[in-house]
Design an enzyme around this catalytic site. Structure first.
Site, PDB file in Angstrom:
ATOM      1  N   LYS A  39       0.844  -1.202   0.000  1.00  0.00           N
ATOM      2  CA  LYS A  39       0.000   0.000   0.000  1.00  0.00           C
ATOM      3  C   LYS A  39       0.883   1.258   0.000  1.00  0.00           C
ATOM      4  O   LYS A  39       2.068   1.193   0.346  1.00  0.00           O
ATOM      5  CB  LYS A  39      -0.926  -0.024   1.218  1.00  0.00           C
ATOM      6  CG  LYS A  39      -0.212  -0.001   2.567  1.00  0.00           C
ATOM      7  CD  LYS A  39      -1.176  -0.319   3.721  1.00  0.00           C
ATOM      8  CE  LYS A  39      -0.431  -0.297   5.055  1.00  0.00           C
ATOM      9  NZ  LYS A  39      -1.269  -0.816   6.161  1.00  0.00           N
ATOM     10  N   TYR A 255      16.070  30.315   7.908  1.00  0.00           N
ATOM     11  CA  TYR A 255      14.868  30.998   8.391  1.00  0.00           C
ATOM     12  C   TYR A 255      14.885  31.163   9.905  1.00  0.00           C
ATOM     13  O   TYR A 255      15.311  30.255  10.623  1.00  0.00           O
ATOM     14  CB  TYR A 255      13.627  30.178   8.018  1.00  0.00           C
ATOM     15  CG  TYR A 255      13.233  30.285   6.562  1.00  0.00           C
ATOM     16  CD1 TYR A 255      12.921  31.501   5.979  1.00  0.00           C
ATOM     17  CD2 TYR A 255      13.162  29.140   5.779  1.00  0.00           C
ATOM     18  CE1 TYR A 255      12.544  31.578   4.645  1.00  0.00           C
ATOM     19  CE2 TYR A 255      12.782  29.199   4.454  1.00  0.00           C
ATOM     20  CZ  TYR A 255      12.474  30.429   3.890  1.00  0.00           C
ATOM     21  OH  TYR A 255      12.096  30.499   2.593  1.00  0.00           O
TER      22      TYR A 255
HETATM   23  C1  LIG Z   1      -0.526  -1.805   6.931  1.00  0.00           C
HETATM   24  C2  LIG Z   1      -1.095  -3.092   7.393  1.00  0.00           C
HETATM   25  C3  LIG Z   1      -0.274  -4.221   7.556  1.00  0.00           C
HETATM   26  C4  LIG Z   1       1.233  -4.172   7.436  1.00  0.00           C
HETATM   27  O1  LIG Z   1       1.813  -3.784   8.675  1.00  0.00           O
HETATM   28  P1  LIG Z   1       3.390  -3.742   8.881  1.00  0.00           P
HETATM   29  O2  LIG Z   1       3.554  -3.336  10.287  1.00  0.00           O
HETATM   30  O3  LIG Z   1       3.911  -2.701   7.933  1.00  0.00           O
HETATM   31  O4  LIG Z   1       3.936  -5.093   8.573  1.00  0.00           O
HETATM   32  C5  LIG Z   1      -0.896  -5.435   7.834  1.00  0.00           C
HETATM   33  N1  LIG Z   1      -2.239  -5.525   8.004  1.00  0.00           N
HETATM   34  C6  LIG Z   1      -3.041  -4.442   7.899  1.00  0.00           C
HETATM   35  C7  LIG Z   1      -4.488  -4.610   8.123  1.00  0.00           C
HETATM   36  C8  LIG Z   1      -2.508  -3.194   7.613  1.00  0.00           C
HETATM   37  O5  LIG Z   1      -3.310  -2.116   7.548  1.00  0.00           O
END
Ligand SMILES: *Cc1c(COP(=O)(O)O)cnc(C)c1O
Length: 360
Positions: A39, A255
């Site tokens: 994702k 800045y």
């Molecule tokens: C993002 C997500 C994961 C992955 O988690 P990690 O800690 O990056 O391994 C797994 N399951 C769900 C439902 C998620 O939203």
């Protein structure tokens, strides 16, 4: 005219991704599938390159957030790779999802009602304590009294998600595990089970079931869940020097003029800033590696540049020389600890302006 590219470079080391993937695989029983969470464009590192690479390593199950991400990903993965969609899909997207081997996650009874009758593959997400997504108790009761609502689905997995998977000793892990097993049994639906994220993999095989869903550990962040050195950093962020100047004591930098030069030194301005995910909080202790020396970030981090005190660098330096801001010497996790966030947020904030280079 500059004789060098002013672009910052994000190097992604595929050999390190492979090492992390194989490390995770080693932790699993042969019956457990290692699914890759890709994702948010593989946590910012580029799903177009990383997902096919993981496929080549044997991965056949991938997780994204939305159908848009799934469609992007499908251009880089053949149809035998199942793409799970964590936020589900709309009813009118079901023909497309079926054709594309997308597997929506059903997070509630209303998701079930919306998609039922379509003969689609799906996963059922039940909440065991995150209170974020997934069937809550009320919806689970409804489902138990109306199991035929699921009849038209091909349920691939019943899944749940750990709240504290990255904290080994946390009592909530065991509690969620027990609740998950009990709820699955009460439901009485035959399906495979998916429970652990990266942290969960390191909690032991009790937590693995039929599929684990790992993102962080593949990309080399959240390293503390494993023993030191087990999960490896996979990235290097470098930016070229745009200007070098000598400054006298009493001058200020950047800045707000909030950095006061105390002894005469040399400054180098490099072409990376908070719009590239090197967040402003870095000012308070971040450094960069140049010519083998660690140089302090001085003054505020700007949108497109930051300034290093390079007075300590022994080697000759020139415009266009690359300073490393994130890498093995200062990982995304280290940067996160320094700035009050987590490695996940550092990676997903890196942004679009880098020249991405895949090595290994
Ligand atoms: C993002 C997500 C994961 C992955 O988690 P990690 O800690 O990056 O391994 C797994 N399951 C769900 C439902 C998620 O939203």
């Amino acid at each position: 005219m500059q004789s060098f590219s002013a672009k910052p470079v994000l190097e992604i080391k595929l050999d390190k991704i492979k090492a992390n993937f194989l490390t995770l695989k080693e932790k699993l029983d042969a019956r457990t599938s290692l699914a890759s969470v890709v994702k948010a464009n593989s946590y910012g590192l580029g799903a177009d390159r990383i997902a096919p690479y993981l496929y080549h390593l044997g991965c056949r199950e991938f997780y994204v957030t939305s159908i848009d991400e799934a469609l992007d990903l499908r251009r880089h993965l053949s149809l035998d790779a199942g793409i799970y969609i964590l936020h589900g899909i709309a009813k009118d997207e079901t023909p497309l999802a079926i054709e594309q081997n997308f597997i929506p996650v059903l997070n509630s009874m209303s998701d079930v009602e919306s998609l039922k009758g379509t003969k689609i593959k799906a996963s059922l997400h039940i909440d065991t304590g995150m209170n974020r997504l997934g069937f809550d108790n009320a919806d689970l009761q409804k489902l138990k009294s109306n199991r035929q609502a699921l009849q038209s689905f091909d349920i691939k997995y019943i899944m749940s998600h750990l709240a504290c998977g990255d904290e080994k000793g946390h009592p909530k892990n065991r509690k969620q595990l027990e609740d998950f097993k009990n709820l699955v049994q009460e439901l009485g639906i035959k399906a495979k089970l998916s429970f652990a994220n990266s942290g969960g993999v390191f909690l032991g095989q009790d937590y693995h079931f039929d599929q684990v869903r790992t993102g962080a550990a593949i990309y080399g962040i959240g390293q503390k869940v494993a023993a030191v050195g087990v999960i490896q950093n996979t990235i290097s962020v470098k930016a070229p020097i745009l200007q070098i100047r000598d400054v006298k004591a009493g001058e200020t930098v950047g800045y707000g003029a909030n950095y006061l030069v105390k002894t005469p030194t040399k400054l180098a301005t490099i072409s990376v800033g908070y719009a590239d995910g090197i967040i402003r909080a870095f000012e308070g202790g971040g450094c960069a590696l140049l010519g083998g020396s660690k140089c302090k970030i001085v003054g505020r981090v700007s949108m497109d540049v930051l300034v290093l005190d390079v007075g300590c660098v022994k080697a000759p330096i020139a415009l266009g020389d690359m300073a490393e801001v994130l890498g093995d010497f200062q990982t995304a996790d280290d940067a996160a600890a320094l700035t009050g966030t987590i490695g996940y947020e550092i990676l997903t904030n890196l942004g679009q302006r880098y020249k991405k280079v895949y090595t290994g």
